[in-house]
Write a protein that holds these residues in place. Structure first.
Motif, PDB file in Angstrom:
ATOM      1  N   UNK A 179       0.763  -1.240   0.000  1.00 56.53           N
ATOM      2  CA  UNK A 179       0.000   0.000   0.000  1.00 56.53           C
ATOM      3  C   UNK A 179       0.791   1.285   0.000  1.00 56.53           C
ATOM      4  N   UNK A 180       2.091   1.247  -0.298  1.00 51.71           N
ATOM      5  CA  UNK A 180       2.814   2.533  -0.385  1.00 51.71           C
ATOM      6  C   UNK A 180       2.317   3.281  -1.621  1.00 51.71           C
ATOM      7  N   UNK A 181       2.079   4.600  -1.432  1.00 51.45           N
ATOM      8  CA  UNK A 181       1.629   5.400  -2.572  1.00 51.45           C
ATOM      9  C   UNK A 181       2.824   5.893  -3.371  1.00 51.45           C
ATOM     10  N   UNK A 219       0.289  -1.050   7.562  1.00 48.82           N
ATOM     11  CA  UNK A 219      -0.911  -1.597   6.900  1.00 48.82           C
ATOM     12  C   UNK A 219      -1.873  -2.157   7.953  1.00 48.82           C
ATOM     13  N   UNK A 220      -1.288  -2.810   8.963  1.00 46.76           N
ATOM     14  CA  UNK A 220      -2.134  -3.456   9.987  1.00 46.76           C
ATOM     15  C   UNK A 220      -2.829  -2.403  10.845  1.00 46.76           C
ATOM     16  N   UNK A 221      -2.110  -1.307  11.123  1.00 47.16           N
ATOM     17  CA  UNK A 221      -2.644  -0.288  12.045  1.00 47.16           C
ATOM     18  C   UNK A 221      -3.497   0.750  11.329  1.00 47.16           C
ATOM     19  N   UNK A 222      -3.002   1.228  10.210  1.00 44.86           N
ATOM     20  CA  UNK A 222      -3.613   2.429   9.602  1.00 44.86           C
ATOM     21  C   UNK A 222      -3.949   2.232   8.130  1.00 44.86           C
ATOM     22  N   UNK A 223      -3.558   1.096   7.612  1.00 45.08           N
ATOM     23  CA  UNK A 223      -3.592   0.966   6.152  1.00 45.08           C
ATOM     24  C   UNK A 223      -4.990   1.014   5.573  1.00 45.08           C
TER      25      UNK A 223
END
Ligand code: SAM
Length: 232
Positions: A97-99, A227-231
């Motif tokens: 999920x990196x932009x 990703x797990x926390x905020x993704x």
């Protein structure tokens, strides 16, 4: 399939030769078969194979499957590590999920350039495989000092610091972003780089655990935590 064209109902698409080969020879598509295409701007569309020729094929766009959602807002600032690990990081950044991936040259990186076309192709392939509607931007390498000089302080920089002095990353990610993740090179950050990072208000030093991880492992671990926390 990632295509550069504008996507609208009824439009015809002529995939690039390598993409045509992939559709016909690998995916074994035939006339009337459909695939999903995206361009990073117009969402995801259903495209039907309408023509197969010796040197290529043509697709006709039918209907939109998904509207374009804003891509995830995570940046990965990655030191220029060796080619293999760097390519792994680019692929995993697309999946996790990196932009945007910003490549950075530090005191202890051996290279100060990277094969951007190849890294971008890896990012596109990973975006296709993972079902994203956008492709992470791979930004050309810049020196760490210049990157920090021009940094937008509204974006917090999660500095993965292996010294053992930093708090656990999971806790630091508790509150909102936007976030960026900074990973150092095989040889780590130089003392003067660590000193500058420690003094910057937007930098959040964090530990990824008691062991020293390879740079590519650290990048994947940090992005997984995000990703797990905020993704999204
Ligand atoms: N200084 C390390 C050593 O002594 O071998 C080399 C750096 S490590 C191979 C590469 C990068 O991964 C580090 O600069 C850091 O950004 C990240 N990293 C590795 N292990 C980490 C950990 N346990 N906590 C936080 N970051 C880590």
């Amino acid at each position: 399939l990632f295509v550069p064209d504008d996507l609208r109902a009824g439009a015809g698409l002529a995939p690039a030769p390598d993409q045509a080969r992939y559709l016909i020879q690998v995916m074994r598509l035939g006339i009337g078969d459909a695939i999903a295409v995206f361009n990073g701007r117009d969402g995801e569309w259903r495209a039907v194979l309408t023509e197969v020729a010796r040197r290529g094929c043509r697709l006709t766009l039918e209907s939109q499957l998904r509207t374009q959602a804003a891509g995830p807002d995570l940046e990965l600032v990655m030191a220029l590590v060796k080619r293999g690990p760097l390519e792994t990081v680019i692929e995993k950044a697309a999946e996790l999920g990196a932009g945007r991936v910003r490549l950075v040259a530090t005191r202890r990186t051996n290279a100060d350039k990277a094969n951007l076309p190849r890294l971008t192709a890896i990012a596109i392939e990973a975006a296709e495989q993972t079902g994203r509607l956008d492709v992470p931007e791979i930004a050309a390498p810049e020196k760490l000092d210049r990157l920090l000089d021009g940094w937008d302080p509204a974006r917090r920089l999660l500095w993965c610091d292996e010294s053992g002095a930093a708090p656990a990353a999971l806790g630091a990610l508790a509150d909102g972003g936007p976030w960026a993740i900074l990973i150092g090179p095989e040889g780590g950050f130089a003392p003067e780089e660590a000193q500058r990072l420690r003094a910057l208000p937007f930098v959040v030093p964090v530990s990824l655990g008691p062991r020293i991880l390879r740079a590519d492992t650290a990048a994947i671990a940090a992005m997984t935590l995000w990703q797990a926390k905020l993704g999204d």
